[in-house]
Motif scaffolding. Structure first.
Motif, PDB file in Angstrom:
ATOM      1  N   PHE A 339       6.816  60.206  77.753  1.00  0.00           N
ATOM      2  CA  PHE A 339       6.835  59.069  76.833  1.00  0.00           C
ATOM      3  C   PHE A 339       5.464  58.409  76.874  1.00  0.00           C
ATOM      4  CE2 PHE A 339       7.480  54.444  76.216  1.00  0.00           C
ATOM      5  CZ  PHE A 339       7.986  54.456  74.929  1.00  0.00           C
ATOM      6  N   SER A 340       4.905  58.108  75.688  1.00  0.00           N
ATOM      7  CA  SER A 340       3.577  57.484  75.636  1.00  0.00           C
ATOM      8  C   SER A 340       3.605  56.262  74.740  1.00  0.00           C
ATOM      9  CB  SER A 340       2.520  58.477  75.139  1.00  0.00           C
ATOM     10  OG  SER A 340       2.837  58.944  73.844  1.00  0.00           O
ATOM     11  N   THR A 341       2.789  55.262  75.095  1.00  0.00           N
ATOM     12  CA  THR A 341       2.650  54.062  74.282  1.00  0.00           C
ATOM     13  C   THR A 341       1.391  54.163  73.438  1.00  0.00           C
ATOM     14  OG1 THR A 341       1.462  52.893  76.041  1.00  0.00           O
ATOM     15  CG2 THR A 341       3.851  52.680  76.002  1.00  0.00           C
ATOM     16  N   ASN A 342       1.413  53.494  72.277  1.00  0.00           N
ATOM     17  CA  ASN A 342       0.351  53.692  71.294  1.00  0.00           C
ATOM     18  C   ASN A 342      -0.056  52.387  70.620  1.00  0.00           C
ATOM     19  OD1 ASN A 342       0.301  56.685  71.456  1.00  0.00           O
ATOM     20  ND2 ASN A 342       2.395  56.491  70.698  1.00  0.00           N
ATOM     21  N   PHE A 343      -0.986  52.506  69.671  1.00  0.00           N
ATOM     22  CA  PHE A 343      -1.532  51.364  68.946  1.00  0.00           C
ATOM     23  C   PHE A 343      -0.470  50.776  68.020  1.00  0.00           C
ATOM     24  CE2 PHE A 343      -4.708  49.115  66.369  1.00  0.00           C
ATOM     25  CZ  PHE A 343      -5.631  48.749  67.342  1.00  0.00           C
ATOM     26  N   SER A 344      -0.716  49.551  67.569  1.00  0.00           N
ATOM     27  CA  SER A 344       0.203  48.897  66.644  1.00  0.00           C
ATOM     28  C   SER A 344       0.208  49.605  65.293  1.00  0.00           C
ATOM     29  CB  SER A 344      -0.192  47.433  66.456  1.00  0.00           C
ATOM     30  OG  SER A 344      -1.503  47.336  65.922  1.00  0.00           O
ATOM     31  N   SER A 345       1.247  49.338  64.501  1.00  0.00           N
ATOM     32  CA  SER A 345       1.486  50.000  63.215  1.00  0.00           C
ATOM     33  C   SER A 345       1.736  51.488  63.391  1.00  0.00           C
ATOM     34  CB  SER A 345       0.334  49.759  62.231  1.00  0.00           C
ATOM     35  OG  SER A 345       0.163  48.377  61.986  1.00  0.00           O
ATOM     36  N   ASP A 346       2.074  51.878  64.590  1.00  0.00           N
ATOM     37  CA  ASP A 346       2.479  53.232  64.939  1.00  0.00           C
ATOM     38  C   ASP A 346       3.628  53.078  65.926  1.00  0.00           C
ATOM     39  OD1 ASP A 346       2.607  55.949  65.260  1.00  0.00           O
ATOM     40  OD2 ASP A 346       0.661  56.181  66.237  1.00  0.00           O
ATOM     41  N   THR A 347       4.405  54.125  66.111  1.00  0.00           N
ATOM     42  CA  THR A 347       5.463  54.040  67.106  1.00  0.00           C
ATOM     43  C   THR A 347       4.993  54.632  68.424  1.00  0.00           C
ATOM     44  OG1 THR A 347       6.427  56.207  66.598  1.00  0.00           O
ATOM     45  CG2 THR A 347       7.199  54.330  65.291  1.00  0.00           C
ATOM     46  N   ASN A 348       5.617  54.206  69.504  1.00  0.00           N
ATOM     47  CA  ASN A 348       5.482  54.944  70.752  1.00  0.00           C
ATOM     48  C   ASN A 348       6.108  56.317  70.552  1.00  0.00           C
ATOM     49  OD1 ASN A 348       4.332  52.650  71.964  1.00  0.00           O
ATOM     50  ND2 ASN A 348       6.343  51.851  72.519  1.00  0.00           N
ATOM     51  N   THR A 349       5.825  57.245  71.481  1.00  0.00           N
ATOM     52  CA  THR A 349       6.226  58.634  71.240  1.00  0.00           C
ATOM     53  C   THR A 349       6.917  59.227  72.463  1.00  0.00           C
ATOM     54  OG1 THR A 349       4.344  58.936  69.752  1.00  0.00           O
ATOM     55  CG2 THR A 349       5.407  60.920  70.559  1.00  0.00           C
ATOM     56  N   LEU A 350       8.031  59.899  72.216  1.00  0.00           N
ATOM     57  CA  LEU A 350       8.745  60.629  73.259  1.00  0.00           C
ATOM     58  C   LEU A 350       8.673  62.119  72.966  1.00  0.00           C
ATOM     59  CD1 LEU A 350      10.544  60.819  75.756  1.00  0.00           C
ATOM     60  CD2 LEU A 350      12.524  60.459  74.265  1.00  0.00           C
ATOM     61  N   HIS A 351       7.935  62.847  73.803  1.00  0.00           N
ATOM     62  CA  HIS A 351       7.843  64.300  73.696  1.00  0.00           C
ATOM     63  C   HIS A 351       8.809  64.930  74.691  1.00  0.00           C
ATOM     64  CE1 HIS A 351       3.784  63.747  71.720  1.00  0.00           C
ATOM     65  NE2 HIS A 351       4.272  64.766  71.021  1.00  0.00           N
ATOM     66  N   VAL A 352       9.818  65.637  74.184  1.00  0.00           N
ATOM     67  CA  VAL A 352      10.789  66.315  75.027  1.00  0.00           C
ATOM     68  C   VAL A 352      10.309  67.736  75.287  1.00  0.00           C
ATOM     69  CG1 VAL A 352      13.163  67.156  75.173  1.00  0.00           C
ATOM     70  CG2 VAL A 352      12.693  64.877  74.261  1.00  0.00           C
ATOM     71  N   ASN A 353      10.249  68.091  76.554  1.00  0.00           N
ATOM     72  CA  ASN A 353       9.749  69.386  76.999  1.00  0.00           C
ATOM     73  C   ASN A 353      10.844  70.441  76.826  1.00  0.00           C
ATOM     74  OD1 ASN A 353       8.657  71.559  78.395  1.00  0.00           O
ATOM     75  ND2 ASN A 353       8.086  70.376  80.202  1.00  0.00           N
ATOM     76  N   ARG A 354      10.593  71.393  75.946  1.00  0.00           N
ATOM     77  CA  ARG A 354      11.553  72.461  75.689  1.00  0.00           C
ATOM     78  C   ARG A 354      10.914  73.799  76.048  1.00  0.00           C
ATOM     79  NH1 ARG A 354      15.998  70.836  73.005  1.00  0.00           N
ATOM     80  NH2 ARG A 354      15.984  68.766  72.056  1.00  0.00           N
ATOM     81  N   ASP A 355      10.991  74.120  77.349  1.00  0.00           N
ATOM     82  CA  ASP A 355      10.415  75.369  77.849  1.00  0.00           C
ATOM     83  C   ASP A 355       8.944  75.498  77.492  1.00  0.00           C
ATOM     84  OD1 ASP A 355      12.814  76.238  79.011  1.00  0.00           O
ATOM     85  OD2 ASP A 355      13.518  77.033  77.097  1.00  0.00           O
ATOM     86  N   GLY A 356       8.203  74.416  77.673  1.00  0.00           N
ATOM     87  CA  GLY A 356       6.764  74.461  77.462  1.00  0.00           C
ATOM     88  C   GLY A 356       6.302  73.991  76.109  1.00  0.00           C
ATOM     89  N   PHE A 357       7.212  73.812  75.143  1.00  0.00           N
ATOM     90  CA  PHE A 357       6.836  73.206  73.859  1.00  0.00           C
ATOM     91  C   PHE A 357       7.394  71.790  73.815  1.00  0.00           C
ATOM     92  CE2 PHE A 357       7.496  71.989  69.462  1.00  0.00           C
ATOM     93  CZ  PHE A 357       6.233  72.226  68.938  1.00  0.00           C
ATOM     94  N   PHE A 358       6.551  70.837  73.421  1.00  0.00           N
ATOM     95  CA  PHE A 358       6.940  69.434  73.431  1.00  0.00           C
ATOM     96  C   PHE A 358       7.344  68.999  72.025  1.00  0.00           C
ATOM     97  CE2 PHE A 358       4.538  69.975  77.245  1.00  0.00           C
ATOM     98  CZ  PHE A 358       5.140  69.130  78.163  1.00  0.00           C
TER      99      PHE A 358
END
Length: 571
Positions: A339-358
């Motif tokens: 999970f990463s936090t980001n700049f305003s007017s954008d959303t934070n992001t959750l990358h789910v690890n699926r056998d090496g692909f996020f």
């Protein structure tokens, strides 16, 4: 002088120190005031209290240039480190602190804050800087990494600066000595935002990655840019990024290693085994550019696969401004998600690890809700309410003093953001929503705006739940003490050494995983302990499995409401 763990204090916990032979070396009994094992939990609500004044932290203020900020050098703020520098069993704090444009090499100085809970039984901090050696650390500093660099069993410090990064080795007598030149860290001058320690070659010691931001000369005249028609401070675009630096620990020195990769505006990193091959990989979070995932191939060979793995951008293919990063097994498949936090007017992001692909699952899992007006920094997955899953807390604050809802759809000072895990999804605690009234009443700090940057998350008072210390840009430290009301619905495990350890708790209800990673919530460190909330009514055995980067594996059975220290074999 150092003290033995938990000397002269009564706290509701059990300590089991397991040596390389697996023998029990000692324990303290759990306090008998927990509710009966079969009794339902009194409250699953999250309840943290701001106790900064009472605990001796409110008087500690950080410096990062002028206020309000006029240059990009001033807006990142400083980090904070968790370090048991006196080896007494509780976690102390290191605030490296910043400086000003007028005196970039002569700031107010670092602050070493001793945790007194072991000595007093009450969580409070005292300033232990004087006489520690760290009173000489006055460089403009950002991130901090902690770990046993020289293999003597004591926590050392690496501090990222504007200039030459500094290595402070623990002298074992409550102080530190500057070993920067001795260990070869004086080989470069730059702007390190986040140093991270991890065993990258599997030889049992801690190597170093120094994440670099951009070229910056504090003596140059201030420049400006335009954002939404408003004149603001310039950068990072248009300024020259700096390449990250990698070092191998050879036992008594850091030797520079070239692993490739483009120079980008680096802000944070995660050192963890993402693909389960036993080798520690390195994810670098970049500002306004794609993130870089350096897959570890062994023998100091790394392959940069950020784009190919999907973690370089969000699901729309857009590079974001990654500040904070947190790791958890969100989907329960045994692999670390990010999970990463980001700049305003954008959303934070959750990358789910699926056998090496996020896979970007931000919106589908509900964690995009509420984040678009926020500019996020430090973040972490924490089971605050001990219900067996991890919630997400984010600290926020804009970089532009001119920011307001009217001009930029985002205020300069911002309240934290909390997302509670609710089954397979996350639910944003919206301060304005009627359904959030109870949790807002229990946590008024969730509605208080600040210009927050760094934070650390750990059980500072040794009562089995996770507390939080927050660093505000040019402001005071804040301590949020967790007021969870049970003593038998948790387990804490401290691997020794901690860096890179994967800790698995197997219960009758399933499996929970924690990764003790290099890097941190933002310019900071993660806790050296793995914290788990559990079902206090369950009578099933609790089994902990630990794997270290060198391949060592340990299994131990634990009890509810206990702390367990497990040492890696030296055989």
């Amino acid at each position: 002088m150092t003290r033995s763990p938990l000397q002269s204090v009564r706290i509701p916990m059990l300590l089991i120190a397991i040596s390389s032979s697996g023998c029990d070396r000692g324990r303290e009994s759990t306090a008998p005031d927990s509710p009966p094992a079969g009794e339902p939990t009194a409250s699953a609500a999250i309840r943290l209290e701001d106790v900064s004044e009472a605990r001796g932290l409110a008087s500690i203020r950080t410096t990062s240039g002028t206020d309000p900020s006029t240059r990009i050098l001033e807006v990142k703020g400083g980090g904070i480190g968790l370090v048991d520098f006196d080896a007494d069993g509780d976690l102390d704090l290191l605030v490296p602190n910043g400086a000003t444009l007028q005196a970039p090499d002569d700031g107010p100085g670092a602050r070493l804050l001793r945790n007194l809970v072991v000595e007093t039984g009450d969580l409070r901090f005292e300033d232990a800087t004087s006489g520690s050696g760290l009173e000489d650390h006055r460089a403009w500093s950002f991130g901090v990494a902690t770990g046993d660099v020289d293999g003597d069993g004591l926590d050392d410090l690496v501090v990222g600066t504007l200039g030459v990064d500094r290595l402070w080795l623990n002298d074992g007598d409550g102080g530190f000595r500057d070993a920067t030149m001795e260990w070869g860290l004086d080989d470069a001058v730059g702007w390190t935002t986040s140093p991270g320690l991890g065993d990258l070659d599997g030889d049992g010691d801690l190597d170093l990655v120094a994440v670099e931001y951009l070229d910056c000369d504090p003596t140059e005249p201030a420049t400006t840019s335009t954002f939404r028609g408003i004149e603001v401070l310039a950068g990072p675009r248009g300024l020259r990024p700096r390449p990250d630096r990698w070092y191998e620990n050879t036992g008594d020195r850091f030797e520079r290693r070239d692993v490739g990769g483009d120079a980008r505006y680096g802000l944070n990193l995660v050192v963890v085994d993402f693909d389960g091959d036993g080798l520690q990989d390195v994810l670098v979070g970049n500002d306004s550019q794609g993130n870089q995932l350096h897959r570890n191939l062994g023998d100091w060979r790394f392959e940069e696969i950020g784009i190919r793995s999907g973690v370089a951008t969000n699901g729309e293919g857009d590079a974001q401004a990654t500040m904070g990063m947190a790791v958890a097994d969100v989907d329960g498949d045994g692999t670390p998600d990010v999970f990463s936090t980001n700049f305003s007017s954008d959303t934070n992001t959750l990358h789910v690890n699926r056998d090496g692909f996020f896979d970007d699952r931000t919106r589908r899992l509900g964690i995009a809700s509420g984040s678009r007006p926020q500019l996020g920094w430090a973040t972490e997955f924490v089971d605050f309410d001990h219900d067996g899953d991890e919630d997400v807390l984010v600290f926020n604050g804009h970089v532009y003093p001119q920011a307001s809802i009217e001009t930029m759809d985002s205020d300069y000072a911002q309240a934290p953001g909390l997302w509670r895990r609710d089954g397979d999804r996350f639910t944003y605690v919206d301060p304005a929503a009627p359904e959030s009234a109870a949790i807002m009443e229990a946590n008024p700090w969730l509605g208080e705006p600040h210009r927050d940057r760094a934070a650390v998350f750990a059980d500072l008072d040794l009562d089995g739940d996770v507390d939080v210390v927050v660093v505000e840009l040019n402001g005071p430290l804040r301590l949020l003490e967790n007021r969870h009301d049970r003593t038998d619905d948790w387990v804490i495990v401290r691997p020794v050494p901690a860096a890179g350890a994967e800790v698995v708790l197997r219960t009758g209800d399933g499996v929970q995983r924690r990764w003790i990673r290099g890097g941190g919530p933002f310019q900071s460190t993660t806790s050296p302990e793995a914290h788990f909330g559990i079902d206090a009514a369950s009578t099933d055995p609790l089994v902990v499995e630990i794997r270290w980067p060198d391949g060592t594996f340990r299994t131990v059975e634990v009890e509810p409401g206990t702390r367990t220290t497990v040492e890696r074999s030296e055989a």
